[in-house]
Design a protein around this motif. Structure first.
Motif, PDB file in Angstrom:
ATOM      1  N   CYS A 222      61.523  11.239-130.263  1.00 10.83           N
ATOM      2  CA  CYS A 222      62.885  11.680-129.939  1.00 10.83           C
ATOM      3  C   CYS A 222      63.850  10.522-129.694  1.00 10.83           C
ATOM      4  CB  CYS A 222      62.863  12.590-128.709  1.00 10.83           C
ATOM      5  SG  CYS A 222      61.877  14.088-128.963  1.00 10.83           S
ATOM      6  N   ASP A 223      65.103  10.740-130.068  1.00 11.15           N
ATOM      7  CA  ASP A 223      66.163   9.773-129.811  1.00 11.15           C
ATOM      8  C   ASP A 223      66.725   9.949-128.407  1.00 11.15           C
ATOM      9  OD1 ASP A 223      66.306   8.693-132.585  1.00 11.15           O
ATOM     10  OD2 ASP A 223      66.884  10.751-133.039  1.00 11.15           O
ATOM     11  N   ARG A 224      66.933  11.198-128.012  1.00  5.92           N
ATOM     12  CA  ARG A 224      67.402  11.501-126.666  1.00  5.92           C
ATOM     13  C   ARG A 224      66.537  12.594-126.065  1.00  5.92           C
ATOM     14  NH1 ARG A 224      72.100  13.828-125.880  1.00  5.92           N
ATOM     15  NH2 ARG A 224      72.358  14.543-128.033  1.00  5.92           N
ATOM     16  N   VAL A 225      66.582  12.701-124.727  1.00  9.78           N
ATOM     17  CA  VAL A 225      65.730  13.655-124.017  1.00  9.78           C
ATOM     18  C   VAL A 225      66.570  14.434-123.012  1.00  9.78           C
ATOM     19  CG1 VAL A 225      63.661  13.963-122.594  1.00  9.78           C
ATOM     20  CG2 VAL A 225      63.775  12.072-124.245  1.00  9.78           C
ATOM     21  N   VAL A 226      66.326  15.744-122.945  1.00 16.74           N
ATOM     22  CA  VAL A 226      66.939  16.614-121.944  1.00 16.74           C
ATOM     23  C   VAL A 226      65.821  17.160-121.068  1.00 16.74           C
ATOM     24  CG1 VAL A 226      68.269  18.729-121.552  1.00 16.74           C
ATOM     25  CG2 VAL A 226      68.829  17.242-123.496  1.00 16.74           C
TER      26      VAL A 226
END
Length: 327
Positions: A222-226
């Motif tokens: 993943c590039d970003r994580v929530v």
């Protein structure tokens, strides 16, 4: 920075239960005011414990589950309230990979029929063209063209998930929700499927919302994580920043729960106590406060907003500025 392909704003998914003529019943707050975006060509990881609302959120952005309130915008078009015929057309650009490779494939249909069903539904190609497309898709996910004539029970779990991925790719989507696509597979097979998803993402320029539990997988893909907890976003950041500099105690606890491959490494851990609270009656204020080792009285008084603490890094914690959660 790439533009947002999918934008979710204050999304809520509430389920009424126990409602009768004599009782108003109760409400399960599965997703409770989530905002996030997935940019073009980006993979966004969605993490959290079981029961945090990840799958409900993933399905609601595709309108497989109808949102109670909020906004979902795909490529500039609002999805909430879109009539069924228009939603059908949009679904050719939005697909899903299901968690269970055994339950998600119809055992009475051949693999060719399963993958080709979407082509038929969206009136893509002729019969011959569809057969060619199915064969190409099978090869693309690492299976022989001859697999089209076989049935799901003839394949292993990893092979079935490859079939599920081929089905999701059949209509050339721009965006895919991957709902824990490797959690039901053996560890040795998980790596193969993750590598396949990574290769396809790069080759096809796909955008993904990747739902998962395994933080090492999330970090790799993943590039970003929530980070989601009890239907609310606790923290969001680039994967590199989140792993190096977690700002929310819940994020730190999730990272601490992940095994470290080096037995010589010793570290202080944040251990979560108790179970996830009920989404029927979530705690007041910060929903994480009942399990947070740093909670104070103020945490119970108001829901903390998601505030920016760095470049592309936001956290919902009133004590984020004073806590040092890095190792």
């Amino acid at each position: 920075m790439a533009e947002a392909l999918l934008k979710v704003t204050d999304l809520k998914v509430h389920f009424p239960i126990g409602k009768t003529l004599l009782s108003p019943g109760q409400t399960v707050r599965a997703v409770d005011g989530v905002s996030l975006e997935v940019r073009r060509g980006e993979v966004v990881g969605l993490v959290g414990e079981s029961g945090s609302g990840k799958t409900t959120l993933g399905r609601s952005v595709l309108r497989l589950v109808e949102p109670t309130a909020g906004s979902v915008t795909f490529d500039g078009e609002e999805l909430t309230g879109v009539p069924p015929q228009r939603m059908k057309a949009l679904r050719s650009r939005m697909q899903i990979i299901f968690q269970d490779p055994y339950a998600s494939l119809n055992p009475r249909m051949s693999v060719g029929q399963i993958i080709g069903e979407a082509l038929l539904l969206h009136h893509i190609g002729t019969g011959k063209d569809r057969g060619q497309r199915v064969g190409d898709l099978l090869q693309q996910v690492g299976l022989p063209r001859e697999a089209a004539a076989r049935f799901p029970h003839e394949f292993s779990g990893g092979q079935r998930q490859r079939i599920g991925i081929a089905r999701a790719l059949a209509v050339n989507p721009d965006f895919i929700v991957a709902d824990e696509p490797v959690s039901a597979l053996d560890v040795s097979i998980q790596a193969q499927i993750i590598n396949l998803i990574q290769d396809l993402r790069q080759a096809l320029g796909l955008s993904l919302l990747f739902i998962g539990h395994d933080l090492s997988v999330i970090e790799f893909l993943c590039d970003r994580v929530v980070v989601l907890y009890l239907g609310k976003v606790m923290e969001t950041a680039t994967a590199a920043d989140l792993y190096a500099n977690p700002r929310h105690p819940y994020t730190r606890a999730l990272l601490d729960a992940a095994p470290v491959p080096d037995p010589r490494v010793r570290r202080q851990r944040i251990t979560l106590k108790g179970d996830l609270p009920s989404p029927i009656a979530p705690p007041s204020g910060c929903v994480f406060r009942t399990r947070c080792p740093f909670a104070i009285e103020d945490c119970a008084r108001a829901i903390p907003p998601l505030e920016t603490v760095g470049s592309d890094h936001s956290v919902a914690c009133i004590r984020a500025a004073e806590l040092n959660l890095t190792e």
